[in-house]
Design a protein around this motif. Structure first.
Motif, mmCIF file in Angstrom:
data_model
loop_
_atom_site.group_PDB
_atom_site.id
_atom_site.type_symbol
_atom_site.label_atom_id
_atom_site.label_comp_id
_atom_site.label_asym_id
_atom_site.label_seq_id
_atom_site.Cartn_x
_atom_site.Cartn_y
_atom_site.Cartn_z
ATOM 1 N N ASP A 1 0.853 -1.193 0.000
ATOM 2 C CA ASP A 1 0.000 0.000 0.000
ATOM 3 C C ASP A 1 0.887 1.241 0.000
ATOM 4 O O ASP A 1 0.963 1.965 0.979
ATOM 5 C CB ASP A 1 -0.915 -0.028 1.233
ATOM 6 N N CYS A 2 1.555 1.454 -1.122
ATOM 7 C CA CYS A 2 2.531 2.546 -1.234
ATOM 8 C C CYS A 2 2.063 3.526 -2.310
ATOM 9 O O CYS A 2 1.936 3.164 -3.475
ATOM 10 C CB CYS A 2 3.904 1.990 -1.596
ATOM 11 N N VAL A 3 1.794 4.760 -1.916
ATOM 12 C CA VAL A 3 1.337 5.760 -2.875
ATOM 13 C C VAL A 3 2.548 6.362 -3.592
ATOM 14 O O VAL A 3 3.590 6.602 -2.987
ATOM 15 C CB VAL A 3 0.505 6.858 -2.166
ATOM 16 N N GLY A 4 2.407 6.564 -4.899
ATOM 17 C CA GLY A 4 3.473 7.169 -5.680
ATOM 18 C C GLY A 4 3.325 8.680 -5.724
ATOM 19 O O GLY A 4 2.233 9.200 -5.980
ATOM 20 N N VAL A 5 4.416 9.380 -5.475
ATOM 21 C CA VAL A 5 4.438 10.843 -5.509
ATOM 22 C C VAL A 5 5.306 11.246 -6.695
ATOM 23 O O VAL A 5 6.529 11.100 -6.665
ATOM 24 C CB VAL A 5 4.993 11.425 -4.199
ATOM 25 N N VAL A 6 4.671 11.738 -7.745
ATOM 26 C CA VAL A 6 5.387 12.039 -8.995
ATOM 27 C C VAL A 6 6.119 13.365 -8.858
ATOM 28 O O VAL A 6 5.548 14.379 -8.441
ATOM 29 C CB VAL A 6 4.414 12.089 -10.188
ATOM 30 N N THR A 7 7.403 13.358 -9.186
ATOM 31 C CA THR A 7 8.206 14.577 -9.187
ATOM 32 C C THR A 7 8.627 14.898 -10.609
ATOM 33 O O THR A 7 8.787 14.009 -11.447
ATOM 34 C CB THR A 7 9.454 14.437 -8.298
ATOM 35 N N GLU A 8 8.805 16.165 -10.867
ATOM 36 C CA GLU A 8 9.191 16.613 -12.202
ATOM 37 C C GLU A 8 10.666 17.020 -12.201
ATOM 38 O O GLU A 8 11.261 17.290 -11.163
ATOM 39 C CB GLU A 8 8.327 17.808 -12.626
ATOM 40 N N GLY A 9 11.237 17.090 -13.399
ATOM 41 C CA GLY A 9 12.606 17.566 -13.537
ATOM 42 C C GLY A 9 13.628 16.464 -13.375
ATOM 43 O O GLY A 9 13.316 15.298 -13.124
ATOM 44 N N HIS A 10 14.885 16.845 -13.539
ATOM 45 C CA HIS A 10 15.991 15.896 -13.464
ATOM 46 C C HIS A 10 16.313 15.545 -12.020
ATOM 47 O O HIS A 10 16.290 16.409 -11.138
ATOM 48 C CB HIS A 10 17.237 16.487 -14.129
ATOM 49 N N VAL A 11 16.609 14.277 -11.783
ATOM 50 C CA VAL A 11 17.003 13.805 -10.460
ATOM 51 C C VAL A 11 18.361 13.125 -10.582
ATOM 52 O O VAL A 11 18.518 12.192 -11.381
ATOM 53 C CB VAL A 11 15.975 12.820 -9.871
ATOM 54 N N ALA A 12 19.325 13.590 -9.819
ATOM 55 C CA ALA A 12 20.643 12.959 -9.790
ATOM 56 C C ALA A 12 20.631 11.883 -8.719
ATOM 57 O O ALA A 12 20.430 12.173 -7.548
ATOM 58 C CB ALA A 12 21.714 13.991 -9.492
ATOM 59 N N ASN A 13 20.834 10.638 -9.137
ATOM 60 C CA ASN A 13 20.883 9.508 -8.226
ATOM 61 C C ASN A 13 22.253 8.869 -8.389
ATOM 62 O O ASN A 13 22.555 8.297 -9.433
ATOM 63 C CB ASN A 13 19.765 8.510 -8.543
#
Length: 236
Positions: free
Chosen positions: A205-217
């Motif tokens: 039961d994990c809700v997804g939180v959409v983020t915009e833009g580039h993400v450095a991982n």
């Protein structure tokens, strides 16, 4: 302190045995170590009840203390190996923190140093999405680029290319492919039941939180260079 009436623990996981970039969590982006960047976000979240660093490495522990993170324990080797799961290390940190602070935490956020350009609002939005929807967990995600969608992936069989997806040949245009998402590491949030009792994050039961833009991982040196570029350009 608390968020919506619930006590919140922030955990910064930073083991010492990184392979792609040795001593990765002590590397710097725009003059600040990855540990320091996670600590600065935690410091900005004034509703946190506690912020701890989970590490097996004395040097990283010293950096965490310098940056204002509590380091009430060192992570045992069994939770710091390449085979150890992230949820097991999170659960260990949660229970050790409760023992150290003498209190129970209703929920927790996981702030991985390897995603150094997160903003405090990314964490708040993730936690609020979980709480307001009464979910067990939440995770930030980014849309998967069209050319990495399952329908576009190929594999080699005896040296010949074939589509991984059974109907891949039908999808020459990305517009015909559904939108997929991948976890980007900016923030995980979980209720105590999810991590401590079930040892789960996204399974139930994990809700997804959409983020915009580039993400450095950051896994490899090129990722560190990319993070530096984004930070210098103010694109984080």
């Amino acid at each position: 302190m608390s968020r919506n009436g619930l006590s919140v623990l922030a955990v910064v996981p930073a083991r010492g045995g990184s392979k792609g970039i040795p001593r990765k969590n002590l590397c710097k982006v725009a003059g600040k170590s990855l540990v320091e960047r996670a600590a600065l976000v935690a410091r900005a979240l004034t509703w946190l009840d506690a912020s701890v660093l989970s590490t097996d490495d004395p040097e990283i522990a010293a950096e965490g203390r310098r940056c204002g993170l509590a380091v009430p324990f060192l992570r045992p080797a069994e939770y710091a190996s390449d085979q150890a799961t992230g949820v097991a290390a999170w659960r260990h940190a949660w229970l050790e923190s409760e023992a150290s602070f003498g209190r129970r935490f209703d929920c927790s956020v996981l702030l991985q140093p390897t995603t150094p350009l997160r903003r405090p609002e990314d964490v708040a939005r993730t936690l609020d999405a979980m709480m307001q929807g009464r979910h067990l967990a939440a995770a930030t995600v980014s849309p998967v680029p069209g050319h990495f969608a399952p329908q576009k992936i190929l594999r080699l069989r005896d040296g010949l290319l074939e589509f991984l997806h059974s109907d891949g040949a039908r999808h020459s245009n990305r517009q015909s492919i559904p939108t997929y998402y991948s976890r980007n590491g900016l923030c995980y949030a979980a209720m105590r039941e999810a991590v401590v009792d079930r040892m789960e994050i996204v399974e139930s039961d994990c809700v997804g939180v959409v983020t915009e833009g580039h993400v450095a991982n950051i896994d490899e040196p090129i990722d560190l260079a990319f993070a530096e570029f984004l930070a210098q350009k103010g694109m984080a």
